[in-house]
Design an enzyme around this catalytic site. Structure first.
Site, short mmCIF file in Angstrom:
data_model
loop_
_atom_site.label_atom_id
_atom_site.label_comp_id
_atom_site.label_asym_id
_atom_site.label_seq_id
_atom_site.Cartn_x
_atom_site.Cartn_y
_atom_site.Cartn_z
N ARG A 1 2.05 2.38 9.53
CA ARG A 1 1.42 2.93 10.55
C ARG A 1 2.08 3.43 11.57
NH1 ARG A 1 -2.78 -0.89 8.90
NH2 ARG A 1 -4.71 0.37 8.11
N HIS B 1 9.01 -3.82 3.61
CA HIS B 1 8.75 -4.00 2.10
C HIS B 1 9.98 -4.30 1.33
CE1 HIS B 1 5.57 -1.02 3.50
NE2 HIS B 1 4.77 -1.94 3.07
N MET C 1 0.78 -1.23 0.16
CA MET C 1 0.00 0.06 0.11
C MET C 1 0.66 1.21 -0.18
SD MET C 1 -3.58 -0.94 2.28
CE MET C 1 -2.75 -1.04 3.60
N SER D 1 6.15 -0.94 10.39
CA SER D 1 4.75 -0.96 9.76
C SER D 1 4.59 0.72 9.22
CB SER D 1 3.71 -0.93 10.87
OG SER D 1 2.42 -0.47 10.29
N GLN E 1 -3.17 -12.68 6.91
CA GLN E 1 -3.41 -12.32 5.36
C GLN E 1 -2.71 -13.43 4.46
OE1 GLN E 1 -2.98 -8.32 3.76
NE2 GLN E 1 -1.04 -8.88 3.57
P1 AMP Z 1 1.32 -3.10 3.43
O1 AMP Z 1 2.01 -2.10 2.31
O2 AMP Z 1 1.45 -3.00 4.92
O3 AMP Z 1 0.22 -3.70 2.88
O4 AMP Z 1 2.48 -4.37 3.28
C1 AMP Z 1 2.74 -4.85 2.05
C2 AMP Z 1 3.31 -6.08 2.38
O5 AMP Z 1 4.63 -5.89 2.91
C3 AMP Z 1 2.59 -7.21 3.05
O6 AMP Z 1 2.91 -8.41 2.51
C4 AMP Z 1 2.94 -6.86 4.53
O7 AMP Z 1 3.02 -8.36 5.09
C5 AMP Z 1 4.74 -6.77 4.25
N1 AMP Z 1 5.00 -6.20 5.44
C6 AMP Z 1 4.84 -5.21 6.08
N2 AMP Z 1 5.56 -4.76 7.20
C7 AMP Z 1 6.48 -5.89 7.22
C8 AMP Z 1 7.69 -5.91 7.98
N3 AMP Z 1 7.76 -5.23 9.22
N4 AMP Z 1 8.61 -7.17 7.72
C9 AMP Z 1 8.24 -7.85 6.70
N5 AMP Z 1 7.14 -7.76 5.92
C10 AMP Z 1 6.20 -6.72 6.00
#
Ligand code: AMP
Length: 273
Positions: free
Chosen positions: A178, A28, A21, A176, A144
């Site tokens: 967030r 990421h 996102m 994160s 997820q």
């Molecule tokens: P998001 O942008 O939050 O939807 O995350 C995109 C992808 O990155 C998803 O598959 C998440 O599980 C992964 N992701 C988010 N935070 C982390 C993290 N700290 N370590 C590894 N993968 C992550």
């Protein structure tokens, strides 16, 4: 996106997709690195998917920085950034939604009605556009991963799902997007999530298997933190996400920010001993 993907496929390229996102961080980028190693072409999608958010407020305040994201992804050597706009993903009259049962129902599914339906719908659409050989997801969002695996099997989506470990700050806080919402006091309080996972993992490593005792360990650091409000803190089966099991899963409000994290207690947590 589909034209590019078809051309690559005709040339014998293998395509890795990293759905995000945006508001990218090192978590990421760890997915992107892995995708680069395992595919000849890498696509990163960056789309803040409105239909997976509950309140409009959470969607509206979700962090966005497309220019920085593009810079990071070009530096990381990706072949395409797929950044659809909401009006083309969900044009007027759009009414098809993908709903996964079973594993999508407890925990995040119960706490955020409609969330996994939004995720499953957008993942189906991204896979249709990109037709990846492999798609990369983070263990940070463990449920997820299970939902997307189920979706891929049930709808024959064809892409292999690969899962990457959670990238953490030195104190254990899972990266994160967030986290950007946290003020300095809240950032300190957010360390209670990783402290909880670490405490439970430590207890498990001593041979403790009593679910109630392990759960007490999991809860203590969260209950001791005045800024933390627990949404759920459970021990579940890592496959079904039903009680009981050795996957510790947390959703905790720190102020107005809801954070999630998880850890398989059979594995060592950073800083555990
Ligand atoms: P998001 O942008 O939050 O939807 O995350 C995109 C992808 O990155 C998803 O598959 C998440 O599980 C992964 N992701 C988010 N935070 C982390 C993290 N700290 N370590 C590894 N993968 C992550």
């Amino acid at each position: 996106m589909r034209h590019a993907s078809r051309r690559w496929r005709a040339d014998g390229e293998e395509i890795g997709l990293v759905p995000t996102m945006g508001a990218l961080h090192a978590g990421h980028l760890s997915l992107v690195d892995r995708a680069r190693r395992e595919n000849s072409k890498v696509v990163v999608s960056a789309f803040v998917n409105p239909i997976q958010f509950g309140s409009g407020a959470d969607f509206a305040r979700y962090p966005r920085d497309p220019d920085r994201d593009a810079r990071l992804l070009l530096e990381a050597g990706v072949d395409a950034i797929y950044r659809p706009v909401a009006e083309s993903m969900y044009p007027p009259g759009s009414s098809t939604r993908v709903r996964v049962g079973g594993v999508a129902e407890p925990l995040e599914g119960a706490a955020r009605p409609g969330h996994f339906e939004g995720v499953a719908t957008v993942v189906t659409k991204l896979f249709a556009a990109v037709a990846p050989d492999r798609a990369y997801f983070g263990q940070k969002d463990a449920q997820q991963v299970a939902v997307v695996r189920r979706l891929g099997l049930d709808l024959d989506l064809g892409a292999e799902i690969r899962v990457c470990p959670t990238v953490r700050e030195p104190d254990g806080l899972a990266l994160s997007s967030r986290n950007a919402h946290l003020d300095p006091r809240e950032r300190q309080a957010a360390a209670s999530l990783s402290a909880a996972l670490r405490a439970a993992a430590r207890q498990y490593a001593t041979g403790e298997r009593d679910q109630a005792a392990l759960r007490e360990r999991l809860l203590a650091p969260l209950e001791a933190e005045p800024l933390a409000r627990i949404d759920y803190a459970e021990l579940v089966d890592p496959e079904t996400f039903q009680a009981l099991g050795r996957l510790a899963v947390l959703a905790v409000w720190i102020g107005n920010t809801r954070l999630i994290d998880n850890h398989d207690l059979a594995e060592t947590f950073p800083g555990q001993s």
